[in-house]
Design a protein around this motif. Structure first.
Motif, PDB file in Angstrom:
ATOM      1  N   TYR A  85       0.771  -1.306  -0.014  1.00  0.00           N
ATOM      2  CA  TYR A  85       0.100  -0.069   0.098  1.00  0.00           C
ATOM      3  C   TYR A  85       0.961   1.254  -0.012  1.00  0.00           C
ATOM      4  O   TYR A  85       1.795   1.471   0.764  1.00  0.00           O
ATOM      5  CB  TYR A  85      -1.075   0.046   1.245  1.00  0.00           C
ATOM      6  CG  TYR A  85      -1.707   1.386   1.452  1.00  0.00           C
ATOM      7  CD1 TYR A  85      -2.433   1.806   0.401  1.00  0.00           C
ATOM      8  CD2 TYR A  85      -1.559   2.060   2.680  1.00  0.00           C
ATOM      9  CE1 TYR A  85      -2.977   3.132   0.662  1.00  0.00           C
ATOM     10  CE2 TYR A  85      -2.536   3.199   2.774  1.00  0.00           C
ATOM     11  CZ  TYR A  85      -3.229   3.564   1.721  1.00  0.00           C
ATOM     12  OH  TYR A  85      -4.007   4.789   2.212  1.00  0.00           O
ATOM     13  N   MET A  86       0.723   2.105  -0.958  1.00  0.00           N
ATOM     14  CA  MET A  86       1.281   3.423  -0.933  1.00  0.00           C
ATOM     15  C   MET A  86       0.704   4.355   0.075  1.00  0.00           C
ATOM     16  O   MET A  86      -0.349   4.464   0.009  1.00  0.00           O
ATOM     17  CB  MET A  86       1.294   4.089  -2.335  1.00  0.00           C
ATOM     18  CG  MET A  86       1.766   3.249  -3.537  1.00  0.00           C
ATOM     19  SD  MET A  86       3.331   2.672  -3.327  1.00  0.00           S
ATOM     20  CE  MET A  86       4.506   3.937  -2.813  1.00  0.00           C
ATOM     21  N   GLY A 112      -3.957   4.638  -2.861  1.00  0.00           N
ATOM     22  CA  GLY A 112      -4.833   5.167  -2.224  1.00  0.00           C
ATOM     23  C   GLY A 112      -5.403   6.618  -2.687  1.00  0.00           C
ATOM     24  O   GLY A 112      -4.668   6.865  -3.703  1.00  0.00           O
ATOM     25  N   GLY A 133       8.138   9.852   0.134  1.00  0.00           N
ATOM     26  CA  GLY A 133       8.833  10.882   0.907  1.00  0.00           C
ATOM     27  C   GLY A 133       7.823  11.745   1.996  1.00  0.00           C
ATOM     28  O   GLY A 133       6.437  11.122   1.884  1.00  0.00           O
ATOM     29  N   TYR A 135       5.777  13.953   2.445  1.00  0.00           N
ATOM     30  CA  TYR A 135       5.045  14.731   2.114  1.00  0.00           C
ATOM     31  C   TYR A 135       3.649  14.214   1.603  1.00  0.00           C
ATOM     32  O   TYR A 135       3.701  13.002   1.299  1.00  0.00           O
ATOM     33  CB  TYR A 135       5.413  15.610   0.691  1.00  0.00           C
ATOM     34  CG  TYR A 135       6.361  14.781  -0.256  1.00  0.00           C
ATOM     35  CD1 TYR A 135       7.615  14.803  -0.172  1.00  0.00           C
ATOM     36  CD2 TYR A 135       5.570  14.089  -1.239  1.00  0.00           C
ATOM     37  CE1 TYR A 135       8.328  13.822  -0.855  1.00  0.00           C
ATOM     38  CE2 TYR A 135       6.364  13.166  -1.903  1.00  0.00           C
ATOM     39  CZ  TYR A 135       7.840  13.198  -1.828  1.00  0.00           C
ATOM     40  OH  TYR A 135       8.375  12.396  -2.722  1.00  0.00           O
ATOM     41  N   LEU A 137       0.688  13.387  -1.342  1.00  0.00           N
ATOM     42  CA  LEU A 137       0.207  13.500  -2.648  1.00  0.00           C
ATOM     43  C   LEU A 137      -1.247  13.544  -2.648  1.00  0.00           C
ATOM     44  O   LEU A 137      -1.918  12.753  -1.461  1.00  0.00           O
ATOM     45  CB  LEU A 137       0.734  12.081  -3.437  1.00  0.00           C
ATOM     46  CG  LEU A 137       2.156  12.386  -3.591  1.00  0.00           C
ATOM     47  CD1 LEU A 137       2.769  10.958  -3.981  1.00  0.00           C
ATOM     48  CD2 LEU A 137       2.862  13.542  -4.287  1.00  0.00           C
TER      49      LEU A 137
HETATM   50  N1  SAH Z   1      -4.971  11.349   5.137  1.00  0.00           N
HETATM   51  C1  SAH Z   1      -3.932  10.714   4.685  1.00  0.00           C
HETATM   52  C2  SAH Z   1      -3.193  11.094   3.272  1.00  0.00           C
HETATM   53  C3  SAH Z   1      -4.219  10.552   2.215  1.00  0.00           C
HETATM   54  S1  SAH Z   1      -3.354  11.271   0.663  1.00  0.00           S
HETATM   55  C4  SAH Z   1      -2.660  10.958   5.649  1.00  0.00           C
HETATM   56  O1  SAH Z   1      -2.565  11.969   6.049  1.00  0.00           O
HETATM   57  O2  SAH Z   1      -1.767  10.045   5.791  1.00  0.00           O
HETATM   58  C5  SAH Z   1      -4.005   9.870  -0.489  1.00  0.00           C
HETATM   59  C6  SAH Z   1      -3.163   8.786  -0.981  1.00  0.00           C
HETATM   60  O3  SAH Z   1      -2.055   9.286  -1.497  1.00  0.00           O
HETATM   61  C7  SAH Z   1      -2.920   7.851   0.076  1.00  0.00           C
HETATM   62  O4  SAH Z   1      -3.771   6.824   0.329  1.00  0.00           O
HETATM   63  C8  SAH Z   1      -1.408   7.358  -0.598  1.00  0.00           C
HETATM   64  O5  SAH Z   1      -1.874   6.024  -1.283  1.00  0.00           O
HETATM   65  C9  SAH Z   1      -0.927   8.409  -1.437  1.00  0.00           C
HETATM   66  N2  SAH Z   1      -0.047   8.975  -0.905  1.00  0.00           N
HETATM   67  C10 SAH Z   1       0.139  10.230  -0.646  1.00  0.00           C
HETATM   68  N3  SAH Z   1       1.347  10.695  -0.141  1.00  0.00           N
HETATM   69  C11 SAH Z   1       2.033   9.628  -0.243  1.00  0.00           C
HETATM   70  C12 SAH Z   1       3.697   9.385  -0.160  1.00  0.00           C
HETATM   71  N4  SAH Z   1       4.309  10.388   0.276  1.00  0.00           N
HETATM   72  N5  SAH Z   1       4.099   8.152  -0.477  1.00  0.00           N
HETATM   73  C13 SAH Z   1       3.245   7.413  -0.898  1.00  0.00           C
HETATM   74  N6  SAH Z   1       1.861   7.451  -1.265  1.00  0.00           N
HETATM   75  C14 SAH Z   1       1.254   8.517  -0.803  1.00  0.00           C
END
Ligand code: SAH
Length: 224
Positions: A85-86, A112, A133, A135, A137
Protein backbone atom coordinates in the motif's frame (compact mmCIF):
# COMPACT_ATOMS: atom_id res chain seq x y z
CA UNK A 1 8.35 -9.70 -12.70
CA UNK A 2 4.67 -8.89 -12.71
CA UNK A 3 3.27 -5.85 -10.91
CA UNK A 4 -0.48 -5.39 -10.51
CA UNK A 5 -1.50 -1.85 -9.63
CA UNK A 6 -4.93 -1.18 -8.15
CA UNK A 7 -6.25 2.35 -8.63
CA UNK A 8 -9.33 4.51 -9.09
CA UNK A 9 -7.45 6.52 -11.73
CA UNK A 10 -5.99 4.05 -14.25
CA UNK A 11 -5.57 6.89 -16.77
CA UNK A 12 -2.82 8.35 -14.57
CA UNK A 13 -0.75 5.22 -15.12
CA UNK A 14 -1.09 4.93 -18.88
CA UNK A 15 2.14 6.69 -19.78
CA UNK A 16 4.83 6.10 -17.12
CA UNK A 17 5.65 2.55 -18.22
CA UNK A 18 5.39 3.09 -21.98
CA UNK A 19 8.71 4.82 -22.54
CA UNK A 20 12.45 4.40 -22.32
CA UNK A 21 13.78 1.80 -19.90
CA UNK A 22 10.35 0.68 -18.61
CA UNK A 23 9.19 0.14 -22.17
CA UNK A 24 12.27 -1.92 -22.95
CA UNK A 25 11.80 -3.99 -19.80
CA UNK A 26 8.28 -4.83 -21.00
CA UNK A 27 9.44 -5.62 -24.53
CA UNK A 28 12.11 -7.95 -23.18
CA UNK A 29 9.40 -9.73 -21.18
CA UNK A 30 11.15 -8.85 -17.90
CA UNK A 31 8.46 -6.57 -16.46
CA UNK A 32 4.71 -6.74 -16.88
CA UNK A 33 2.67 -3.95 -15.32
CA UNK A 34 -1.09 -4.53 -15.20
CA UNK A 35 -3.34 -1.69 -14.04
CA UNK A 36 -6.72 -2.53 -12.51
CA UNK A 37 -9.59 -0.08 -12.21
CA UNK A 38 -10.96 -0.47 -8.70
CA UNK A 39 -14.42 0.58 -9.87
CA UNK A 40 -14.67 -2.69 -11.82
CA UNK A 41 -14.76 -4.44 -8.45
CA UNK A 42 -17.49 -2.32 -6.90
CA UNK A 43 -20.69 -4.22 -6.23
CA UNK A 44 -22.74 -1.05 -6.28
CA UNK A 45 -24.64 0.34 -9.26
CA UNK A 46 -22.87 3.70 -9.12
CA UNK A 47 -19.50 1.92 -9.01
CA UNK A 48 -18.87 3.61 -5.67
CA UNK A 49 -15.51 2.80 -4.06
CA UNK A 50 -15.46 5.33 -1.20
CA UNK A 51 -17.72 6.44 1.62
CA UNK A 52 -17.96 8.93 4.50
CA UNK A 53 -15.69 8.32 7.44
CA UNK A 54 -17.11 7.04 10.69
CA UNK A 55 -16.92 9.65 13.40
CA UNK A 56 -17.38 12.48 10.92
CA UNK A 57 -14.88 14.81 9.33
CA UNK A 58 -14.03 15.96 5.84
CA UNK A 59 -12.85 13.58 3.14
CA UNK A 60 -13.95 10.21 1.82
CA UNK A 61 -12.42 6.87 2.76
CA UNK A 62 -11.86 4.01 0.34
CA UNK A 63 -14.09 1.04 1.19
CA UNK A 64 -12.95 -2.47 2.01
CA UNK A 65 -15.11 -4.54 -0.33
CA UNK A 66 -13.91 -3.49 -3.82
CA UNK A 67 -10.26 -3.67 -2.69
CA UNK A 68 -10.78 -7.05 -1.03
CA UNK A 69 -12.51 -8.42 -4.13
CA UNK A 70 -9.79 -7.14 -6.44
CA UNK A 71 -6.91 -8.49 -4.32
CA UNK A 72 -8.65 -11.85 -3.82
CA UNK A 73 -9.29 -12.16 -7.53
CA UNK A 74 -5.59 -11.58 -8.24
CA UNK A 75 -4.54 -14.02 -5.53
CA UNK A 76 -6.53 -16.83 -7.15
CA UNK A 77 -4.34 -16.42 -10.24
CA UNK A 78 -0.84 -16.38 -8.72
CA UNK A 79 1.07 -16.10 -5.48
CA UNK A 80 2.15 -12.62 -4.49
CA UNK A 81 5.38 -11.82 -2.67
CA UNK A 82 3.98 -8.60 -1.24
CA UNK A 83 0.73 -6.63 -1.25
CA UNK A 84 1.98 -3.07 -1.01
CA UNK A 85 0.00 0.00 0.00
CA UNK A 86 1.43 3.37 -0.99
CA UNK A 87 1.19 5.52 2.13
CA UNK A 88 2.87 8.69 3.42
CA UNK A 89 3.44 6.96 6.78
CA UNK A 90 4.97 3.84 5.23
CA UNK A 91 8.60 2.71 5.08
CA UNK A 92 10.62 5.24 3.11
CA UNK A 93 11.54 4.07 -0.40
CA UNK A 94 15.32 3.71 -0.67
CA UNK A 95 17.64 2.12 -3.20
CA UNK A 96 18.11 -0.73 -0.74
CA UNK A 97 14.38 -1.42 -0.65
CA UNK A 98 14.17 -1.11 -4.46
CA UNK A 99 16.96 -3.69 -4.75
CA UNK A 100 15.10 -6.08 -2.49
CA UNK A 101 11.79 -5.68 -4.32
CA UNK A 102 13.50 -6.21 -7.70
CA UNK A 103 14.17 -9.83 -6.74
CA UNK A 104 10.47 -10.65 -6.37
CA UNK A 105 8.20 -12.30 -8.94
CA UNK A 106 4.75 -10.84 -8.26
CA UNK A 107 3.74 -7.65 -6.50
CA UNK A 108 0.44 -5.90 -5.91
CA UNK A 109 0.52 -2.14 -5.36
CA UNK A 110 -2.60 -0.48 -3.99
CA UNK A 111 -2.97 3.25 -4.58
CA UNK A 112 -4.98 5.18 -2.03
CA UNK A 113 -7.03 8.30 -2.70
CA UNK A 114 -9.08 10.87 -0.82
CA UNK A 115 -8.52 10.43 2.94
CA UNK A 116 -6.89 7.05 2.45
CA UNK A 117 -8.21 3.51 2.87
CA UNK A 118 -10.22 1.81 5.62
CA UNK A 119 -7.68 0.83 8.27
CA UNK A 120 -8.86 -2.79 8.27
CA UNK A 121 -7.47 -3.22 4.75
CA UNK A 122 -4.05 -2.27 6.09
CA UNK A 123 -4.41 -4.65 9.02
CA UNK A 124 -5.60 -7.69 7.08
CA UNK A 125 -4.64 -7.45 3.41
CA UNK A 126 -1.50 -5.32 3.16
CA UNK A 127 1.93 -6.86 3.79
CA UNK A 128 4.10 -3.79 3.22
CA UNK A 129 3.56 -0.01 3.21
CA UNK A 130 5.83 2.29 1.24
CA UNK A 131 6.18 6.08 1.25
CA UNK A 132 8.13 8.02 -1.36
CA UNK A 133 8.80 10.92 1.01
CA UNK A 134 7.53 13.06 3.84
CA UNK A 135 4.90 14.97 1.91
CA UNK A 136 1.32 14.20 0.97
CA UNK A 137 0.19 13.49 -2.60
CA UNK A 138 -3.45 13.46 -3.71
CA UNK A 139 -3.22 9.82 -4.66
CA UNK A 140 -0.89 6.84 -4.64
CA UNK A 141 -0.58 6.60 -8.45
CA UNK A 142 2.48 8.80 -8.94
CA UNK A 143 4.11 7.18 -5.92
CA UNK A 144 3.40 3.72 -7.37
CA UNK A 145 4.94 4.81 -10.68
CA UNK A 146 8.07 5.89 -8.79
CA UNK A 147 8.31 2.49 -7.10
CA UNK A 148 7.80 0.58 -10.36
CA UNK A 149 10.45 2.68 -12.14
CA UNK A 150 13.00 2.39 -9.33
CA UNK A 151 12.40 -1.36 -9.02
CA UNK A 152 11.92 -2.16 -12.71
CA UNK A 153 15.31 -0.85 -13.81
CA UNK A 154 16.99 -3.10 -11.25
CA UNK A 155 15.47 -6.33 -12.57
CA UNK A 156 18.40 -8.37 -13.89
CA UNK A 157 18.67 -7.88 -17.66
CA UNK A 158 16.72 -4.62 -17.91
CA UNK A 159 19.72 -2.30 -17.99
CA UNK A 160 22.55 -3.19 -20.32
CA UNK A 161 26.16 -3.15 -19.12
CA UNK A 162 26.94 0.39 -20.19
CA UNK A 163 24.19 1.76 -17.98
CA UNK A 164 24.78 -0.61 -15.10
CA UNK A 165 22.81 0.32 -12.01
CA UNK A 166 25.86 -0.49 -9.92
CA UNK A 167 27.34 2.89 -10.80
CA UNK A 168 24.25 4.84 -9.80
CA UNK A 169 23.92 6.90 -6.66
CA UNK A 170 23.12 5.03 -3.41
CA UNK A 171 23.96 1.63 -4.90
CA UNK A 172 27.19 1.44 -2.90
CA UNK A 173 26.31 4.14 -0.38
CA UNK A 174 27.97 6.74 -2.59
CA UNK A 175 26.56 9.56 -4.71
CA UNK A 176 27.40 9.22 -8.42
CA UNK A 177 30.34 11.34 -9.67
CA UNK A 178 29.67 14.23 -12.12
CA UNK A 179 29.38 13.42 -15.82
CA UNK A 180 30.23 15.43 -18.96
CA UNK A 181 29.73 15.19 -22.72
CA UNK A 182 30.88 17.05 -25.83
CA UNK A 183 31.99 19.73 -26.38
CA UNK A 184 35.06 19.58 -24.15
CA UNK A 185 34.92 23.35 -23.81
CA UNK A 186 31.86 25.61 -23.94
CA UNK A 187 31.95 29.33 -23.20
CA UNK A 188 35.24 28.75 -21.42
CA UNK A 189 33.67 26.03 -19.23
CA UNK A 190 36.05 23.08 -19.31
CA UNK A 191 35.67 19.37 -18.78
CA UNK A 192 38.08 18.07 -16.09
CA UNK A 193 41.35 17.26 -17.87
CA UNK A 194 41.62 13.73 -16.50
CA UNK A 195 38.46 12.64 -18.33
CA UNK A 196 40.08 13.51 -21.65
CA UNK A 197 43.35 11.74 -20.81
CA UNK A 198 42.26 8.25 -21.85
CA UNK A 199 44.05 6.93 -18.74
CA UNK A 200 41.48 4.46 -17.38
CA UNK A 201 43.02 3.95 -13.93
CA UNK A 202 43.31 7.71 -13.32
CA UNK A 203 39.76 8.24 -14.49
CA UNK A 204 38.46 5.52 -12.17
CA UNK A 205 40.41 7.04 -9.26
CA UNK A 206 39.10 10.54 -10.03
CA UNK A 207 35.52 9.28 -10.24
CA UNK A 208 35.81 7.47 -6.94
CA UNK A 209 37.30 10.53 -5.22
CA UNK A 210 34.55 12.73 -6.65
CA UNK A 211 31.88 10.29 -5.48
CA UNK A 212 33.37 10.23 -2.02
CA UNK A 213 33.68 14.01 -1.83
CA UNK A 214 30.11 14.53 -3.06
CA UNK A 215 28.78 12.04 -0.57
CA UNK A 216 30.64 13.79 2.25
CA UNK A 217 29.20 17.13 1.15
CA UNK A 218 25.66 16.16 0.21
CA UNK A 219 24.77 12.94 2.03
CA UNK A 220 27.25 12.41 4.86
CA UNK A 221 24.75 10.05 6.51
CA UNK A 222 25.44 7.46 3.77
CA UNK A 223 29.05 7.12 4.92
CA UNK A 224 28.18 6.21 8.49
N1 SAH B 1 -4.88 11.31 4.99
C1 SAH B 1 -3.68 10.65 4.65
C2 SAH B 1 -3.19 11.04 3.28
C3 SAH B 1 -4.04 10.57 2.18
S1 SAH B 1 -3.37 11.07 0.65
C4 SAH B 1 -2.59 11.02 5.64
O1 SAH B 1 -2.62 12.14 6.13
O2 SAH B 1 -1.69 10.22 5.88
C5 SAH B 1 -4.14 9.96 -0.46
C6 SAH B 1 -3.32 8.77 -0.91
O3 SAH B 1 -2.16 9.23 -1.59
C7 SAH B 1 -2.82 7.86 0.19
O4 SAH B 1 -3.80 6.93 0.52
C8 SAH B 1 -1.60 7.23 -0.46
O5 SAH B 1 -1.96 6.09 -1.22
C9 SAH B 1 -1.12 8.30 -1.41
N2 SAH B 1 0.06 9.05 -0.92
C10 SAH B 1 0.07 10.32 -0.49
N3 SAH B 1 1.29 10.72 -0.13
C11 SAH B 1 2.11 9.66 -0.34
C12 SAH B 1 3.51 9.44 -0.14
N4 SAH B 1 4.31 10.39 0.34
N5 SAH B 1 4.02 8.23 -0.48
C13 SAH B 1 3.21 7.26 -0.95
N6 SAH B 1 1.88 7.41 -1.16
C14 SAH B 1 1.33 8.59 -0.85
Amino acid sequence: MRIDIITVLPELLESPFSHSIMKRAAEKGLLEVVVHNLRDYSVQKQKQVDDYQFGGGAGMVMMIEPIDRCINNLKTQRTYDEVIYMSPDGELLTQKLANRLSLYQNLIILCGHYKGIDERIREHLITREISIGDYVLSGGELAAAVVVDAVGRLIPGVLNNEMSALEDSFQDNLIAPPVYTRPAEYNGWHVPEVLLSGHTANIEKWRYEQALERTQQRRPNLLK
